[in-house]
Design a protein around this motif. Structure first.
Motif, mmCIF file in Angstrom:
data_model
loop_
_atom_site.group_PDB
_atom_site.id
_atom_site.type_symbol
_atom_site.label_atom_id
_atom_site.label_comp_id
_atom_site.label_asym_id
_atom_site.label_seq_id
_atom_site.Cartn_x
_atom_site.Cartn_y
_atom_site.Cartn_z
ATOM 1 N N ALA A 76 18.389 16.172 2.705
ATOM 2 C CA ALA A 76 17.667 14.934 3.015
ATOM 3 C C ALA A 76 17.451 14.109 1.755
ATOM 4 N N THR A 77 17.139 14.778 0.651
ATOM 5 C CA THR A 77 16.935 14.084 -0.617
ATOM 6 C C THR A 77 18.238 13.436 -1.081
ATOM 7 N N GLU A 78 19.335 14.168 -0.962
ATOM 8 C CA GLU A 78 20.639 13.631 -1.369
ATOM 9 C C GLU A 78 20.999 12.408 -0.524
ATOM 10 N N SER A 79 20.768 12.507 0.776
ATOM 11 C CA SER A 79 21.072 11.393 1.671
ATOM 12 C C SER A 79 20.198 10.175 1.350
ATOM 13 N N ALA A 80 18.915 10.416 1.127
ATOM 14 C CA ALA A 80 18.006 9.310 0.808
ATOM 15 C C ALA A 80 18.375 8.664 -0.519
ATOM 16 N N THR A 81 18.755 9.493 -1.500
ATOM 17 C CA THR A 81 19.154 8.964 -2.807
ATOM 18 C C THR A 81 20.413 8.111 -2.673
ATOM 19 N N GLU A 82 21.365 8.601 -1.875
ATOM 20 C CA GLU A 82 22.611 7.857 -1.675
ATOM 21 C C GLU A 82 22.340 6.527 -0.975
ATOM 22 N N GLN A 83 21.480 6.551 0.038
ATOM 23 C CA GLN A 83 21.150 5.320 0.750
ATOM 24 C C GLN A 83 20.411 4.335 -0.165
ATOM 25 N N ALA A 84 19.529 4.863 -0.992
ATOM 26 C CA ALA A 84 18.792 4.002 -1.924
ATOM 27 C C ALA A 84 19.745 3.380 -2.944
ATOM 28 N N ALA A 85 20.698 4.167 -3.431
ATOM 29 C CA ALA A 85 21.671 3.642 -4.394
ATOM 30 C C ALA A 85 22.524 2.548 -3.755
ATOM 31 N N GLN A 86 22.948 2.768 -2.502
ATOM 32 C CA GLN A 86 23.745 1.756 -1.808
ATOM 33 C C GLN A 86 22.928 0.484 -1.582
ATOM 34 N N ALA A 87 21.661 0.648 -1.209
ATOM 35 C CA ALA A 87 20.804 -0.518 -0.987
ATOM 36 C C ALA A 87 20.576 -1.274 -2.299
#
Length: 145
Positions: A90-101
């Motif tokens: 979940a942390t990896e996914s959230a980090t990836e989404q935050a980086a994309q945003a």
């Protein structure tokens, strides 16, 4: 006597009767067992055997408790590992989404900044052009000495 006192006396009498009955039953049982030992062929049980059986039973109970505790611990450890793995994903996914945003926001801001810069540049050129034209007209209109 009051109703509460009558109830208390009644409960005390019933309790006394129950205790008397239990003691009488216990005494009858002890006399019956003692009568069985009074026969010439009977012997008292070996205390050593009793102690061995008691501690064997206690050891079985303790072994079962140990197995149960180990099973609970293993299940808890497995659950903790599963939760840790899920949190990491979940942390990896959230980090990836935050980086994309953040990247998208940076691109949007950059595009808006470039557009604003071009707009300011055009406005400045227009102002400079108008100022140059006004200066030229003013120079022509001014009498030469």
């Amino acid at each position: 006597m009051t109703a509460a006192t009558d109830q208390f006396a009644d409960i005390a009498n019933r309790t006394q009767e129950a205790v008397t009955s239990a003691v009488r039953t216990w005494a009858d049982t002890v006399q019956s067992v003692a009568g069985n030992f009074a026969t010439p062929h009977s012997t008292l049980p070996d205390a050593g055997v009793f102690v061995e059986r008691y501690f064997d039973f206690a050891q079985q109970v303790l072994d079962n408790q140990r197995k149960f505790a180990q099973t609970v611990l293993a299940a808890g450890t497995q659950a903790a590992e599963s939760v840790t793995e899920q949190v990491a994903k979940a942390t990896e996914s959230a980090t990836e989404q935050a980086a994309q945003a953040a990247q998208k926001a940076t691109q949007t801001v950059t595009a808006q900044t470039v557009a604003a810069g071009e707009s300011v540049s055009k406005a400045a050129e227009s102002v400079v052009g108008k100022a140059t034209a006004a200066t030229t007209r003013a120079a022509k209109a001014t009498p030469k000495s």
